[in-house]
Design a protein around this motif. Structure first.
Motif, PDB file in Angstrom:
ATOM      1  N   CYS A  47      45.355  40.334  54.614  1.00 46.05           N
ATOM      2  CA  CYS A  47      45.091  39.016  54.028  1.00 46.05           C
ATOM      3  C   CYS A  47      45.539  37.890  54.965  1.00 46.05           C
ATOM      4  CB  CYS A  47      45.793  38.880  52.682  1.00 46.05           C
ATOM      5  SG  CYS A  47      44.862  39.595  51.334  1.00 46.05           S
ATOM      6  N   GLY A 110      45.523  37.359  47.422  1.00 46.61           N
ATOM      7  CA  GLY A 110      44.976  38.713  47.487  1.00 46.61           C
ATOM      8  C   GLY A 110      45.571  39.662  46.464  1.00 46.61           C
ATOM      9  N   ALA A 111      44.875  40.796  46.310  1.00 44.33           N
ATOM     10  CA  ALA A 111      45.259  41.779  45.284  1.00 44.33           C
ATOM     11  C   ALA A 111      46.654  42.336  45.523  1.00 44.33           C
ATOM     12  CB  ALA A 111      44.224  42.898  45.269  1.00 44.33           C
ATOM     13  N   CYS A 112      47.011  42.595  46.776  1.00 43.15           N
ATOM     14  CA  CYS A 112      48.323  43.218  47.049  1.00 43.15           C
ATOM     15  C   CYS A 112      49.468  42.314  46.598  1.00 43.15           C
ATOM     16  CB  CYS A 112      48.471  43.510  48.543  1.00 43.15           C
ATOM     17  SG  CYS A 112      47.578  44.960  49.066  1.00 43.15           S
ATOM     18  N   SER A 114      49.309  39.859  44.533  1.00 40.77           N
ATOM     19  CA  SER A 114      49.214  39.556  43.103  1.00 40.77           C
ATOM     20  C   SER A 114      49.628  40.718  42.218  1.00 40.77           C
ATOM     21  CB  SER A 114      47.783  39.141  42.743  1.00 40.77           C
ATOM     22  OG  SER A 114      47.401  38.013  43.479  1.00 40.77           O
ATOM     23  N   SER A 115      49.274  41.945  42.643  1.00 41.40           N
ATOM     24  CA  SER A 115      49.501  43.078  41.728  1.00 41.40           C
ATOM     25  C   SER A 115      49.807  44.403  42.424  1.00 41.40           C
ATOM     26  CB  SER A 115      48.243  43.276  40.876  1.00 41.40           C
ATOM     27  OG  SER A 115      47.182  43.692  41.720  1.00 41.40           O
ATOM     28  N   GLY A 117      47.731  45.658  44.423  1.00 41.65           N
ATOM     29  CA  GLY A 117      46.398  46.051  44.886  1.00 41.65           C
ATOM     30  C   GLY A 117      46.142  47.545  44.710  1.00 41.65           C
ATOM     31  N   TYR A 137      47.315  32.593  41.550  1.00 41.32           N
ATOM     32  CA  TYR A 137      46.940  33.919  42.057  1.00 41.32           C
ATOM     33  C   TYR A 137      45.523  33.823  42.625  1.00 41.32           C
ATOM     34  CZ  TYR A 137      50.757  35.587  39.090  1.00 41.32           C
ATOM     35  OH  TYR A 137      51.970  35.777  38.502  1.00 41.32           O
ATOM     36  N   PRO A 139      42.417  36.064  43.719  1.00 48.67           N
ATOM     37  CA  PRO A 139      41.952  37.442  43.658  1.00 48.67           C
ATOM     38  C   PRO A 139      41.216  37.851  44.934  1.00 48.67           C
ATOM     39  CG  PRO A 139      40.490  36.026  42.406  1.00 48.67           C
ATOM     40  CD  PRO A 139      41.573  35.138  42.951  1.00 48.67           C
ATOM     41  N   CYS A 141      40.187  41.407  47.809  1.00 45.99           N
ATOM     42  CA  CYS A 141      40.783  42.350  48.752  1.00 45.99           C
ATOM     43  C   CYS A 141      39.830  42.558  49.926  1.00 45.99           C
ATOM     44  CB  CYS A 141      41.074  43.674  48.053  1.00 45.99           C
ATOM     45  SG  CYS A 141      41.705  44.962  49.166  1.00 45.99           S
TER      46      CYS A 141
END
Ligand code: SF4
Length: 182
Positions: A47, A110-112, A114-115, A117, A137, A139, A141
């Motif tokens: 990212c 990015g997903a990582c 945020s969560s 991923g 956040y 979103p 990836c």
């Protein structure tokens, strides 16, 4: 020679008369803060490459007053976390956040960030909001530079509407206390 037009930021709502303009202090401070956010990129993987494109001439984050990238937490107010954050890296990210002066804002890019991923494993932090508060956040990836720019614009909306007193409010103190941050 470039024929691009320079756009001025619209003034806040207020009362206009001949030779004067009156508005609220909150709005003026919010406008100034929103258009001069200094980014601190905390990039650990892919990212981060998208952020490089976001800063480069085509997308040009400088258009939003964010050209001054800082690698010192003390001279930045917008922390952008970009990449997979391992649990081992968590305390370092938290220390960087704690070193930033108020007011400070956080974007999980990015997903990582945020969560976690695709990395649902024992070694990866399943979202940076487990250790620091997040404001926006993004979103994807990876998210494209347009999405990162959109995330910054959403943060600007938030900054513009934030009261100058929010940081000393009981709600904000409670939020920090829930993260065990004093
Ligand atoms: S969200 Fe995707 S692109 Fe971004 S750091 Fe994670 S794996 Fe890489």
């Amino acid at each position: 020679m470039s024929d691009s037009k320079v756009n001025m930021v619209a003034p806040p709502e207020g009362v206009v008369g001949e030779g004067f303009f009156a508005t609220k202090l909150n709005d003026v401070v919010g406008l100034a803060r929103a258009n001069s956010l200094w980014p601190l990129p905390f990039a650990t993987s892919c990212c981060g490459i998208e952020f490089m494109a976001t800063m480069a001439s085509h997308y040009d984050l400088a258009r939003f007053g964010s050209e001054r990238v800082s690698f010192s937490p003390r001279q930045a107010d917008m922390l952008l976390v970009m990449g997979t954050i391992s649990k081992k890296m968590g305390p370092i990210l938290r220390q960087v956040y704690e070193q930033m002066a108020e007011p400070r804002w956080v974007i999980a890019v990015g997903a990582c960030a945020s969560s976690g991923g695709i990395f649902d494993t024992y070694s990866v932090l399943q979202g940076i909001d487990k250790i620091i508060p997040v404001d926006v956040y993004v979103p994807g990836c990876p998210p494209r530079p347009e999405q990162i720019v959109d995330g910054v614009m959403r943060l600007q909306d938030l900054v513009k509407s934030e009261s100058v007193r929010r940081r000393s409010s009981p709600e904000y103190q409670e939020l920090l206390a829930s993260y065990n941050i004093s």
